[in-house]
Scaffold this motif. Sequence first.
Motif, mmCIF file in Angstrom:
data_model
loop_
_atom_site.group_PDB
_atom_site.id
_atom_site.type_symbol
_atom_site.label_atom_id
_atom_site.label_comp_id
_atom_site.label_asym_id
_atom_site.label_seq_id
_atom_site.Cartn_x
_atom_site.Cartn_y
_atom_site.Cartn_z
ATOM 1 N N PHE A 124 5.641 48.958 -35.298
ATOM 2 C CA PHE A 124 6.135 47.701 -34.721
ATOM 3 C C PHE A 124 5.948 47.793 -33.215
ATOM 4 O O PHE A 124 5.708 48.884 -32.666
ATOM 5 N N ASP A 125 6.031 46.667 -32.518
ATOM 6 C CA ASP A 125 5.992 46.710 -31.055
ATOM 7 C C ASP A 125 7.098 45.827 -30.481
ATOM 8 O O ASP A 125 7.928 45.309 -31.229
ATOM 9 N N GLN A 126 7.083 45.635 -29.167
ATOM 10 C CA GLN A 126 8.201 44.944 -28.515
ATOM 11 C C GLN A 126 8.263 43.456 -28.853
ATOM 12 O O GLN A 126 9.284 42.802 -28.639
ATOM 13 N N HIS A 127 7.182 42.890 -29.409
ATOM 14 C CA HIS A 127 7.206 41.495 -29.864
ATOM 15 C C HIS A 127 7.700 41.391 -31.307
ATOM 16 O O HIS A 127 7.758 40.309 -31.859
ATOM 17 N N MET A 128 8.020 42.539 -31.928
ATOM 18 C CA MET A 128 8.350 42.615 -33.363
ATOM 19 C C MET A 128 7.138 42.304 -34.232
ATOM 20 O O MET A 128 7.306 41.910 -35.390
ATOM 21 N N ASN A 129 5.911 42.430 -33.656
ATOM 22 C CA ASN A 129 4.735 42.508 -34.519
ATOM 23 C C ASN A 129 4.940 43.719 -35.420
ATOM 24 O O ASN A 129 5.394 44.772 -34.956
ATOM 25 N N LEU A 130 4.635 43.559 -36.709
ATOM 26 C CA LEU A 130 4.912 44.622 -37.669
ATOM 27 C C LEU A 130 3.648 45.003 -38.418
ATOM 28 O O LEU A 130 2.797 44.151 -38.680
ATOM 29 N N VAL A 131 3.532 46.268 -38.791
ATOM 30 C CA VAL A 131 2.511 46.696 -39.742
ATOM 31 C C VAL A 131 3.228 47.195 -40.989
ATOM 32 O O VAL A 131 4.109 48.059 -40.904
ATOM 33 N N LEU A 132 2.893 46.594 -42.130
ATOM 34 C CA LEU A 132 3.500 46.970 -43.405
ATOM 35 C C LEU A 132 2.423 47.455 -44.366
ATOM 36 O O LEU A 132 1.329 46.893 -44.404
ATOM 37 N N LEU A 192 0.139 42.270 -51.437
ATOM 38 C CA LEU A 192 -0.568 41.938 -50.197
ATOM 39 C C LEU A 192 -1.239 43.152 -49.568
ATOM 40 O O LEU A 192 -1.997 43.009 -48.616
ATOM 41 N N GLY A 193 -0.923 44.344 -50.040
ATOM 42 C CA GLY A 193 -1.507 45.554 -49.451
ATOM 43 C C GLY A 193 -0.989 45.784 -48.049
ATOM 44 O O GLY A 193 0.171 45.529 -47.751
ATOM 45 N N THR A 194 -1.875 46.243 -47.151
ATOM 46 C CA THR A 194 -1.489 46.447 -45.752
ATOM 47 C C THR A 194 -1.589 45.118 -45.012
ATOM 48 O O THR A 194 -2.563 44.390 -45.177
ATOM 49 N N ILE A 195 -0.563 44.780 -44.233
ATOM 50 C CA ILE A 195 -0.617 43.540 -43.441
ATOM 51 C C ILE A 195 -0.068 43.768 -42.044
ATOM 52 O O ILE A 195 0.753 44.658 -41.806
ATOM 53 N N VAL A 196 -0.570 42.934 -41.121
ATOM 54 C CA VAL A 196 0.004 42.821 -39.789
ATOM 55 C C VAL A 196 0.749 41.491 -39.745
ATOM 56 O O VAL A 196 0.169 40.448 -40.054
ATOM 57 N N VAL A 197 2.045 41.516 -39.417
ATOM 58 C CA VAL A 197 2.839 40.292 -39.295
ATOM 59 C C VAL A 197 3.046 39.996 -37.808
ATOM 60 O O VAL A 197 3.498 40.878 -37.068
ATOM 61 N N ALA A 240 6.424 53.675 -32.866
ATOM 62 C CA ALA A 240 5.067 53.529 -33.394
ATOM 63 C C ALA A 240 4.450 52.237 -32.882
ATOM 64 O O ALA A 240 3.975 51.401 -33.634
ATOM 65 N N ALA A 241 4.436 52.064 -31.569
ATOM 66 C CA ALA A 241 4.162 50.765 -30.972
ATOM 67 C C ALA A 241 2.706 50.323 -31.060
ATOM 68 O O ALA A 241 2.416 49.140 -31.080
ATOM 69 N N ASP A 242 1.780 51.245 -31.079
ATOM 70 C CA ASP A 242 0.379 50.854 -30.997
ATOM 71 C C ASP A 242 -0.255 50.675 -32.371
ATOM 72 O O ASP A 242 -1.470 50.521 -32.498
ATOM 73 N N MET A 243 0.572 50.667 -33.389
ATOM 74 C CA MET A 243 0.104 50.568 -34.776
ATOM 75 C C MET A 243 -0.639 49.250 -35.013
ATOM 76 O O MET A 243 -1.661 49.230 -35.714
ATOM 77 N N THR A 244 -0.121 48.168 -34.471
ATOM 78 C CA THR A 244 -0.745 46.856 -34.672
ATOM 79 C C THR A 244 -2.174 46.856 -34.138
ATOM 80 O O THR A 244 -3.111 46.435 -34.824
ATOM 81 N N VAL A 245 -2.335 47.358 -32.921
ATOM 82 C CA VAL A 245 -3.670 47.413 -32.308
ATOM 83 C C VAL A 245 -4.585 48.332 -33.124
ATOM 84 O O VAL A 245 -5.750 47.995 -33.371
ATOM 85 N N LYS A 246 -4.029 49.463 -33.561
ATOM 86 C CA LYS A 246 -4.829 50.437 -34.321
ATOM 87 C C LYS A 246 -5.369 49.808 -35.613
ATOM 88 O O LYS A 246 -6.570 49.922 -35.928
ATOM 89 N N ILE A 247 -4.479 49.135 -36.345
ATOM 90 C CA ILE A 247 -4.893 48.529 -37.624
ATOM 91 C C ILE A 247 -5.948 47.439 -37.383
ATOM 92 O O ILE A 247 -6.947 47.350 -38.110
#
Lengths: 75, 75, 75, 75, 75, 75, 75
Positions: B35-43, B58-63, C2-9
């Motif tokens: 996750f990051d400071q915008h609450m973007n998430l990777v699941l 949905l498998g792996t997603i970026v929200v 784990a902040a850079d996960m979004t960019v990595k994916i």
Amino acid sequence: MAADMTVKILDESVGNVVLINLKGGKVIRGNLQGFDQHMNLVLEDSEELSEDNKTNGLGTIVVRGDNVVMISPPR
Amino acid sequence: MAADMTVKILDESVGNVVLINLKGGKVIRGNLQGFDQHMNLVLEDSEELSEDNKTNGLGTIVVRGDNVVMISPPR
Amino acid sequence: MAADMTVKILDESVGNVVLINLKGGKVIRGNLQGFDQHMNLVLEDSEELSEDNKTNGLGTIVVRGDNVVMISPPR
Amino acid sequence: MAADMTVKILDESVGNVVLINLKGGKVIRGNLQGFDQHMNLVLEDSEELSEDNKTNGLGTIVVRGDNVVMISPPR
Amino acid sequence: MAADMTVKILDESVGNVVLINLKGGKVIRGNLQGFDQHMNLVLEDSEELSEDNKTNGLGTIVVRGDNVVMISPPR
Amino acid sequence: MAADMTVKILDESVGNVVLINLKGGKVIRGNLQGFDQHMNLVLEDSEELSEDNKTNGLGTIVVRGDNVVMISPPR
Amino acid sequence: MAADMTVKILDESVGNVVLINLKGGKVIRGNLQGFDQHMNLVLEDSEELSEDNKTNGLGTIVVRGDNVVMISPPR
């Protein structure tokens, strides 16, 4: 100016049960564990209150601040 | 102030299954990878939960974080 | 954290076909060519998926990031 | 990271006809004259496309970027 | 990049009649007196155009930029 | 560029009756006492205008700028 | 420019009963305890006013500023 009043009230509410009104009408009740400057909230033992007075247990949740309309600290 | 509580809770949830409520009513369940400071998430291994209790893989997603209403860490 | 996960994916997905859910319900599939910190996306050979499983070819498109709900990298 | 892709694609499209999807469903076609970091656009010889395939001439227009959903460069 | 095109077009339109499309569907016509980086606009001798081609005189108005969808400079 | 036109027009309107169109359709008339860069407004002797030409007295009010669509200075 | 008028009016209202109009139509009345630059508000002895003139006691509340349309200080 009384600018830090919001932080003070929220700070005093940590560890207590608060009522949260969200955009769209959801109402959440839970024990406030923390908050930040965006009004992102962490609630423990939280539950959603339905209009028919039923409750739906949610446990610990993070609420994104931009969904918050009002926070009622404990009386 | 208890400002870093949101980050702490999300940080502790990495590697675990979380429940995400999105604006518009979608509910997603998945293993939080980041996750990051915008609450973007990777699941990972995520799935959408329908109202009739069916799930849609949905498998792996970026929200994108601005769609997030609530995040429920694992109990 | 784990902040850079979004960019990595997203970075690993460049050159691959991704599925994009937009606000309002549109679903777009296309080959990810690039992205930036706003989640503005460039997709190649993209197509809109309708509910009746028809597709509508869009070619190369730029998607403005604030419309994005979820991005599914290739499995 | 492929961060400058959006700018590159838009930059290459200047002087060419692009298709713009706006929030709310409007579709505009016009010759891209310029853009900025907010995706504010200047279009020349532009026209609005209706669902019944009629077109409504708009001439030169400035589109405020926050209304933009997708931009399709010329194929 | 053609980044200053938006400013250039608006700048050249000052002193001329422009057509403004607002979010929600309102259409305003008026003589552009000034604008700023938010696309806040000052219009003189402005009027609202109804769908039945009637006009409703508004005189001088300030339009807050975040309501603007499109601006059509004079042809 | 004519960038300071918005501030100039609002500044000249202080002490005079202005008409304010808000998002959602409300129309407010009142004596402009002050404003800031967000278009937050202070109005005195203000009243809400209903569609049936009735008025509802509001006295002094602070209007949060992000609700403002248009401001009509006195003619 | 009369830029600090908003702060001045709100500052003078601290300790007094104000009326708050929220987006979506809710109306809240309460004793203003504090506010900040986002128009986040703290109200004491607050109550929600329904259209049928009933009131619903809310006690002390924090209102997130981005929900505020208008604030009416005491007359």
